[in-house]
Design a protein around this motif. Structure first.
Motif, PDB file in Angstrom:
ATOM      1  N   UNK A   1      37.349  51.130  35.663  1.00 44.06           N
ATOM      2  CA  UNK A   1      36.449  51.501  34.578  1.00 44.06           C
ATOM      3  C   UNK A   1      35.207  50.628  34.527  1.00 44.06           C
ATOM      4  N   UNK A   2      35.217  49.506  35.234  1.00 43.06           N
ATOM      5  CA  UNK A   2      34.077  48.585  35.282  1.00 43.06           C
ATOM      6  C   UNK A   2      33.306  48.846  36.573  1.00 43.06           C
ATOM      7  N   UNK A   3      32.033  49.158  36.470  1.00 43.34           N
ATOM      8  CA  UNK A   3      31.231  49.517  37.636  1.00 43.34           C
ATOM      9  C   UNK A   3      30.849  48.310  38.490  1.00 43.34           C
ATOM     10  N   UNK A   4      31.036  47.112  37.973  1.00 54.13           N
ATOM     11  CA  UNK A   4      30.648  45.919  38.734  1.00 54.13           C
ATOM     12  C   UNK A   4      31.559  45.728  39.943  1.00 54.13           C
ATOM     13  N   UNK A   5      30.970  45.429  41.094  1.00 54.94           N
ATOM     14  CA  UNK A   5      31.749  45.186  42.301  1.00 54.94           C
ATOM     15  C   UNK A   5      32.319  43.776  42.339  1.00 54.94           C
ATOM     16  N   UNK A   6      31.713  42.852  41.617  1.00 55.49           N
ATOM     17  CA  UNK A   6      32.181  41.471  41.599  1.00 55.49           C
ATOM     18  C   UNK A   6      32.421  41.039  40.156  1.00 55.49           C
TER      19      UNK A   6
ATOM     20  N   UNK B   1      34.241  37.757  37.590  1.00 56.86           N
ATOM     21  CA  UNK B   1      34.664  36.350  37.614  1.00 56.86           C
ATOM     22  C   UNK B   1      36.092  36.222  38.119  1.00 56.86           C
ATOM     23  N   UNK B   2      36.327  35.222  38.937  1.00 61.61           N
ATOM     24  CA  UNK B   2      37.611  35.086  39.623  1.00 61.61           C
ATOM     25  C   UNK B   2      38.775  35.010  38.646  1.00 61.61           C
ATOM     26  N   UNK B   3      39.868  35.623  39.027  1.00 60.10           N
ATOM     27  CA  UNK B   3      41.079  35.562  38.214  1.00 60.10           C
ATOM     28  C   UNK B   3      41.682  34.167  38.239  1.00 60.10           C
ATOM     29  N   UNK B   4      41.519  33.462  39.351  1.00 61.43           N
ATOM     30  CA  UNK B   4      42.062  32.118  39.524  1.00 61.43           C
ATOM     31  C   UNK B   4      40.957  31.227  40.082  1.00 61.43           C
ATOM     32  N   UNK B   5      40.572  30.204  39.347  1.00 64.02           N
ATOM     33  CA  UNK B   5      39.546  29.291  39.824  1.00 64.02           C
ATOM     34  C   UNK B   5      38.143  29.788  39.523  1.00 64.02           C
ATOM     35  N   UNK B   6      37.166  29.178  40.191  1.00 67.86           N
ATOM     36  CA  UNK B   6      35.766  29.493  39.968  1.00 67.86           C
ATOM     37  C   UNK B   6      35.244  30.419  41.059  1.00 67.86           C
ATOM     38  N   UNK B   7      34.190  31.156  40.733  1.00 62.77           N
ATOM     39  CA  UNK B   7      33.588  32.045  41.708  1.00 62.77           C
ATOM     40  C   UNK B   7      33.754  33.498  41.315  1.00 62.77           C
ATOM     41  N   UNK B   8      33.814  34.370  42.325  1.00 59.77           N
ATOM     42  CA  UNK B   8      33.838  35.811  42.075  1.00 59.77           C
ATOM     43  C   UNK B   8      34.876  36.482  42.953  1.00 59.77           C
ATOM     44  N   UNK B   9      35.518  37.514  42.400  1.00 57.78           N
ATOM     45  CA  UNK B   9      36.453  38.354  43.144  1.00 57.78           C
ATOM     46  C   UNK B   9      35.864  39.751  43.284  1.00 57.78           C
ATOM     47  N   UNK B  10      36.263  40.451  44.335  1.00 59.80           N
ATOM     48  CA  UNK B  10      35.839  41.837  44.513  1.00 59.80           C
ATOM     49  C   UNK B  10      36.666  42.738  43.606  1.00 59.80           C
ATOM     50  N   UNK B  11      35.995  43.577  42.865  1.00 64.12           N
ATOM     51  CA  UNK B  11      36.669  44.553  42.022  1.00 64.12           C
ATOM     52  C   UNK B  11      37.032  45.758  42.894  1.00 64.12           C
ATOM     53  N   UNK B  12      38.238  45.742  43.447  1.00 62.84           N
ATOM     54  CA  UNK B  12      38.659  46.804  44.359  1.00 62.84           C
ATOM     55  C   UNK B  12      38.761  48.155  43.652  1.00 62.84           C
ATOM     56  N   UNK B  13      38.974  48.135  42.350  1.00 63.97           N
ATOM     57  CA  UNK B  13      39.002  49.381  41.593  1.00 63.97           C
ATOM     58  C   UNK B  13      37.646  50.068  41.616  1.00 63.97           C
ATOM     59  N   UNK B  14      36.565  49.283  41.475  1.00 65.63           N
ATOM     60  CA  UNK B  14      35.218  49.852  41.535  1.00 65.63           C
ATOM     61  C   UNK B  14      34.917  50.377  42.935  1.00 65.63           C
ATOM     62  N   UNK B  15      35.410  49.682  43.958  1.00 63.35           N
ATOM     63  CA  UNK B  15      35.228  50.150  45.341  1.00 63.35           C
ATOM     64  C   UNK B  15      35.918  51.501  45.520  1.00 63.35           C
ATOM     65  N   UNK B  16      37.145  51.619  44.997  1.00 60.01           N
ATOM     66  CA  UNK B  16      37.890  52.882  45.122  1.00 60.01           C
ATOM     67  C   UNK B  16      37.165  54.018  44.410  1.00 60.01           C
ATOM     68  N   UNK B  17      36.549  53.732  43.263  1.00 62.00           N
ATOM     69  CA  UNK B  17      35.798  54.767  42.540  1.00 62.00           C
ATOM     70  C   UNK B  17      34.603  55.223  43.370  1.00 62.00           C
ATOM     71  N   UNK B  18      33.898  54.280  43.979  1.00 63.16           N
ATOM     72  CA  UNK B  18      32.716  54.629  44.774  1.00 63.16           C
ATOM     73  C   UNK B  18      33.083  55.401  46.035  1.00 63.16           C
ATOM     74  N   UNK B  19      34.304  55.205  46.507  1.00 62.05           N
ATOM     75  CA  UNK B  19      34.775  55.951  47.664  1.00 62.05           C
ATOM     76  C   UNK B  19      35.450  57.257  47.259  1.00 62.05           C
ATOM     77  N   UNK B  20      35.410  57.566  45.951  1.00 60.17           N
ATOM     78  CA  UNK B  20      36.014  58.791  45.415  1.00 60.17           C
ATOM     79  C   UNK B  20      37.522  58.855  45.663  1.00 60.17           C
ATOM     80  N   UNK B  21      38.165  57.694  45.654  1.00 64.30           N
ATOM     81  CA  UNK B  21      39.611  57.650  45.831  1.00 64.30           C
ATOM     82  C   UNK B  21      40.355  57.729  44.498  1.00 64.30           C
TER      83      UNK B  21
END
Length: 284
Positions: free
Chosen positions: A99-104, A106-126
């Protein structure tokens, strides 16, 4: 998504109120209103009007303030500055948020950024962005049991690799690769084998725990995703160690992790969506 927590069922609304009260209890007085408003907005964005107290608890575990003075919650456990409570739920909510369009995010563990695989799947129409109000809350036990297959297959492949090729491998194998993908640290062949097999075997144990757990779906999905990531990493290291490395190493690692974890989370999400559809049809 709801506009106000007043739209929740009474039991879920009470659970949300308890979470909000506990979250701001130790926050500095001047910041309480802002923190409460932010947490309330997050809850409303992620919950549906039909949410249960368990749904509220699953979302709340990933929303509580994690840093700053007075932000720790009673019962939280910390290791090296990382909050352990709710970690698995945060992994699921960060790695899979269609439901979040952002591809990145804030990391679930630690600092930095994680890839939002759900947004990737939406963009691939999966998958549709609104396939589930709260992902994985309806995923059936059978889907979690099936998800153990990938880590189990990877631990078998890793052990078979060392069993078959062990004698022909160099006595020293890489244990770390630099930014250019070239090995810069080395360990003995025996230690490399023990590390890779232990990592993948531990991943299978975590996935098996998720399959048999009675925890909320997002927590189990986070455990399954973490297990898949660990097993994939262990197997990839096994394959990469005997090579000379190169710029392809980080690309291969990221690609394998994205495909493995993304595929498992997509399967769990689709199973959950199908379970919701079957339930809705059965209620008619």
């Amino acid at each position: 998504m709801i506009a106000s927590i007043d739209e929740l069922r009474p039991d879920a609304r009470a659970a949300a109120q308890r979470f909000l009260d506990a979250s701001v209890a130790d926050v500095e007085r001047g910041l309480r209103d802002d923190v409460r408003a932010e947490l309330t907005a997050d809850l409303c964005e992620r919950l549906a009007a039909t949410a249960t107290p368990a749904d509220v608890a699953a979302i709340a575990d990933g929303l509580a303030p994690e840093s700053g003075p007075g932000c720790r919650r009673p019962g939280d456990r910390w290791v090296a500055g990382l909050r352990l409570r709710g970690m698995l739920t945060r992994i699921a909510q960060t790695w899979w948020q269609p439901a979040d369009q952002r591809l990145f995010l804030p990391r679930a563990v630690g600092l930095g950024w994680d890839v939002n695989l759900g947004a990737v799947a939406v963009r691939l129409n999966l998958i549709e962005p609104d396939a589930e109000a709260v992902p994985f809350t309806s995923t059936p036990d059978a889907a979690f049991r099936a998800a153990v297959a990938l880590p189990a297959l990877l631990v078998g492949a890793t052990a078979l690799h060392y069993l078959v090729r062990g004698r022909t491998l160099p006595q020293r194998l890489p244990s770390h690769w630099g930014l250019a993908g070239r090995p810069d640290r080395w360990v003995s062949k025996e230690r490399a084998a023990a590390t890779d097999i232990a990592l993948t075997a531990g991943a299978v144990a975590l996935a098996a725990w998720s399959a048999g757990s009675d925890r909320p779906g997002p927590t189990r999905a986070g455990a399954t995703a973490a297990a898949t990531a660990a097993a994939t990493l262990g197997t990839c290291m096994t394959v990469i160690r005997p090579t000379r490395g190169g710029a392809w190493v980080p690309v291969a690692l990221l690609g394998a992790l994205g495909a493995g974890v993304g595929g498992v989370l997509l399967g769990l999400a689709r199973a959950g969506r199908q379970a919701e559809i079957d339930r809705d049809l059965g209620d008619r």
